[in-house]
Design a protein around this motif. Structure first.
Motif, PDB file in Angstrom:
ATOM      1  N   VAL A  48       0.850  -1.190   0.000  1.00  0.00           N
ATOM      2  CA  VAL A  48       0.000   0.000   0.000  1.00  0.00           C
ATOM      3  C   VAL A  48       0.887   1.241   0.000  1.00  0.00           C
ATOM      4  O   VAL A  48       1.659   1.461   0.939  1.00  0.00           O
ATOM      5  N   GLY A  49       0.802   2.015  -1.056  1.00  0.00           N
ATOM      6  CA  GLY A  49       1.541   3.271  -1.136  1.00  0.00           C
ATOM      7  C   GLY A  49       0.616   4.441  -0.869  1.00  0.00           C
ATOM      8  O   GLY A  49      -0.486   4.510  -1.433  1.00  0.00           O
ATOM      9  N   VAL A  50       1.054   5.347  -0.012  1.00  0.00           N
ATOM     10  CA  VAL A  50       0.229   6.501   0.349  1.00  0.00           C
ATOM     11  C   VAL A  50       1.053   7.769   0.186  1.00  0.00           C
ATOM     12  O   VAL A  50       2.174   7.851   0.687  1.00  0.00           O
ATOM     13  N   GLU A  51       0.483   8.732  -0.501  1.00  0.00           N
ATOM     14  CA  GLU A  51       1.137  10.035  -0.648  1.00  0.00           C
ATOM     15  C   GLU A  51       0.310  11.071   0.102  1.00  0.00           C
ATOM     16  O   GLU A  51      -0.851  11.307  -0.228  1.00  0.00           O
ATOM     17  N   VAL A  52       0.910  11.652   1.134  1.00  0.00           N
ATOM     18  CA  VAL A  52       0.237  12.677   1.935  1.00  0.00           C
ATOM     19  C   VAL A  52       0.688  14.039   1.443  1.00  0.00           C
ATOM     20  O   VAL A  52       1.884  14.324   1.381  1.00  0.00           O
ATOM     21  N   LYS A  53      -0.274  14.869   1.104  1.00  0.00           N
ATOM     22  CA  LYS A  53       0.014  16.161   0.483  1.00  0.00           C
ATOM     23  C   LYS A  53       0.948  17.005   1.338  1.00  0.00           C
ATOM     24  O   LYS A  53       1.839  17.696   0.832  1.00  0.00           O
ATOM     25  N   SER A  54       0.764  16.950   2.666  1.00  0.00           N
ATOM     26  CA  SER A  54       1.563  17.784   3.568  1.00  0.00           C
ATOM     27  C   SER A  54       2.919  17.174   3.898  1.00  0.00           C
ATOM     28  O   SER A  54       3.737  17.791   4.580  1.00  0.00           O
TER      29      SER A  54
ATOM     30  N   ASP B 285      -4.925  14.234   1.704  1.00  0.00           N
ATOM     31  CA  ASP B 285      -4.528  15.542   2.232  1.00  0.00           C
ATOM     32  C   ASP B 285      -3.873  15.367   3.594  1.00  0.00           C
ATOM     33  O   ASP B 285      -2.825  15.954   3.883  1.00  0.00           O
ATOM     34  N   THR B 286      -4.498  14.545   4.442  1.00  0.00           N
ATOM     35  CA  THR B 286      -3.951  14.234   5.779  1.00  0.00           C
ATOM     36  C   THR B 286      -4.276  12.775   6.100  1.00  0.00           C
ATOM     37  O   THR B 286      -5.291  12.244   5.630  1.00  0.00           O
ATOM     38  N   PRO B 287      -3.437  12.103   6.902  1.00  0.00           N
ATOM     39  CA  PRO B 287      -3.735  10.716   7.280  1.00  0.00           C
ATOM     40  C   PRO B 287      -4.990  10.621   8.135  1.00  0.00           C
ATOM     41  O   PRO B 287      -5.284  11.519   8.935  1.00  0.00           O
ATOM     42  N   HIS B 288      -5.715   9.525   7.979  1.00  0.00           N
ATOM     43  CA  HIS B 288      -6.883   9.259   8.812  1.00  0.00           C
ATOM     44  C   HIS B 288      -6.396   8.962  10.233  1.00  0.00           C
ATOM     45  O   HIS B 288      -5.441   8.215  10.422  1.00  0.00           O
ATOM     46  N   PRO B 289      -7.042   9.520  11.275  1.00  0.00           N
ATOM     47  CA  PRO B 289      -6.531   9.346  12.646  1.00  0.00           C
ATOM     48  C   PRO B 289      -6.509   7.899  13.124  1.00  0.00           C
ATOM     49  O   PRO B 289      -5.673   7.533  13.947  1.00  0.00           O
ATOM     50  N   ASN B 290      -7.407   7.050  12.616  1.00  0.00           N
ATOM     51  CA  ASN B 290      -7.471   5.669  13.099  1.00  0.00           C
ATOM     52  C   ASN B 290      -6.783   4.668  12.179  1.00  0.00           C
ATOM     53  O   ASN B 290      -6.039   3.798  12.638  1.00  0.00           O
ATOM     54  N   THR B 291      -7.027   4.778  10.878  1.00  0.00           N
ATOM     55  CA  THR B 291      -6.547   3.754   9.955  1.00  0.00           C
ATOM     56  C   THR B 291      -5.564   4.288   8.912  1.00  0.00           C
ATOM     57  O   THR B 291      -5.231   3.583   7.969  1.00  0.00           O
TER      58      THR B 291
END
Length: 445
Positions: free
Chosen positions: A19-25, A59-65
């Motif tokens: 799983v690749g995730v790109e967070v804007k910030s 935009d931002t990571p989900h606080p739980n998952t």
């Protein structure tokens, strides 16, 4: 009738879904696609079979998952479809993220992150006692906040009704109501303290060796670079050594030092160091402090870059970033663009040298450009002088004497506690005087 004896079978290879995730910030050095490709190589090096991947931009990571609930459900279905039993995220997850994701993805699915994979590779490749100590410390510091999800027996109570005798890691009678989790956490804290003490002894031992090397006046060169850039191959070529070489990530963890003769007859000590990578876990940087000091105490760095890699520039930036993080950013450095024998266009090598500072094109495997590299090393160490102004306390008498012996002094000014010296120093000595710089100076020949 003879009975057929079945041969033992190897354990099945775990199937990994990435799983690749790109967070804007939080932009990374590599693109999302390239970072995921690198994670795939890491997983294969760790012994996992990669069977699928997915990506998400947030935009931002989900606080739980960390990722959105819809993406979690999509991954759950893909994991079932690909028969995956491990999901690996290309970032460092918090303990909460890992726990929540494992609950939602199913009982038979483990969730790991990039840091866990790198730590596992380091554990596989550590051969010396020092390397094993460093990796074990990094692993414990990574696992400590994750005990609530990593150990299956932690919810068990040990105590109540006047206490209960048990033993975990040498712990005997436990207090009333004390959980197994608390006992395990305390045991790990003890082990971390013991490991840090052992590594301080290693650090002191290395420091004594460096002091002995300094007294011989033989310059020390550290080979640095992204993992799999060819540092061990170069050391083998220059010193006729037999350092372990493999075309895989983090093949060498334990530093190796060999003597190398330069064209003018000078001798240097050259050290092969651990390879870097983007998002290098902070636990590893801290645990490998004794090893990384071989870099910070060097007189010159040779930064190897894989000239054939499509992300060579990004890897170069990543190494420079890590060098700055360990306070080695101001040590004189030569860039060696390696593996030019694999370039399809011979003229490409010379073009690439204009894109990096102080760069030389080489092939550590075939020997191309090696004489140019050795001449540059000799020039940097023994012919290049750097203008400096340093304030040296009188207790640093060895450095004061060394400046008089090896440097070119323009002016001196004595005070009650020390001496300010203005003049020129050989490039190889700059790192040694850096803590006493009065102000930064530009490098000139």
């Amino acid at each position: 009738m003879s009975k057929r004896v079945s041969e033992p079978t190897a354990p099945p290879v775990e199937r990994a879904f990435l799983v690749g995730v790109e967070v804007k910030s939080q932009p990374g050095l590599l693109s999302l696609e390239d970072s995921l490709s690198e994670l795939s190589l890491l997983c294969e090096t760790a012994g996992l079979e990669v069977v699928g991947e997915t990506k998400q931009r947030l935009d931002t990571p989900h606080p739980n998952t960390y990722i959105g609930s819809g993406k979690v459900e999509e991954i759950r279905l893909l994991v079932e479809e690909t028969l995956s039993n491990v999901v690996v995220f290309d970032t460092e997850l918090s303990p909460t993220h890992q726990r929540e994701l494992e609950e939602k993805l199913g009982d038979n699915v483990r969730v790991l992150d990039r840091t866990a994979i790198i730590l596992d590779i380091f554990a596989q490749h550590a051969n010396t006692r020092e390397g094993k100590l460093q990796v074990e410390l990094a692993q414990y510091e990574y696992r400590l906040p994750r005990l609530t999800r990593a150990w299956t027996h932690l919810a068990r109570q040990a105590g109540g009704g006047g206490g209960r005798t048990g033993s975990v890691g040498g712990v005997g009678l436990r207090g009333p109501g004390e959980t197994q989790l608390e006992v395990d956490r305390r045991d790990i804290h003890r082990r971390i303290s013991a490991l840090k003490k052992e590594l301080e002894n290693v650090r002191a031992h290395r420091s004594r060796h460096r002091d002995q090397r300094r007294r011989t006046q033989i310059p020390v060169i550290a080979l640095v670079g992204y993992t799999n850039a060819g540092k061990s191959t170069l050391l083998n070529h220059l010193s006729k050594a037999d350092v372990y070489v493999a075309d895989k990530l983090f093949a060498t963890l334990d530093p190796t030092t060999r003597r190398v003769e330069l064209p003018g007859g000078h001798w240097v000590l050259m050290t092969d160091t651990v390879g870097f990578i983007q998002k290098l876990p902070t636990q590893l940087i801290a645990a490998f402090r004794a090893t990384l000091e071989e870099i910070t105490e060097a007189d010159l760095l040779i930064h190897l870059v894989d000239a054939t890699h499509p992300n060579a520039h990004v890897q170069w930036d990543s190494v420079k970033e890590t060098l700055s993080a360990i306070d080695a950013g101001n040590i004189p450095m030569i860039t060696a663009l390696n593996k030019i024998d694999q370039l399809s266009d011979p003229e490409e090598a010379q073009r690439l040298t204009t894109e990096y500072e102080d760069a030389i094109a080489i092939s550590a495997l075939k020997g191309a450009g090696i004489q140019n590299l050795l001449s540059s090393i000799e020039r940097e160490l023994f012919e290049t002088f750097v203008p400096v102004t340093v304030y040296l306390p009188f207790q640093e008498g060895q450095l004061i004497s060394l400046f008089h012996e090896q440097g070119q002094i323009a002016t001196t000014e004595n005070t009650r506690t020390g001496v300010t010296i203005q003049g020129n120093l050989p490039g190889r000595l700059i790192a040694r005087y850096q803590p006493f710089f009065e102000r930064p100076k530009s490098t000139e020949e």
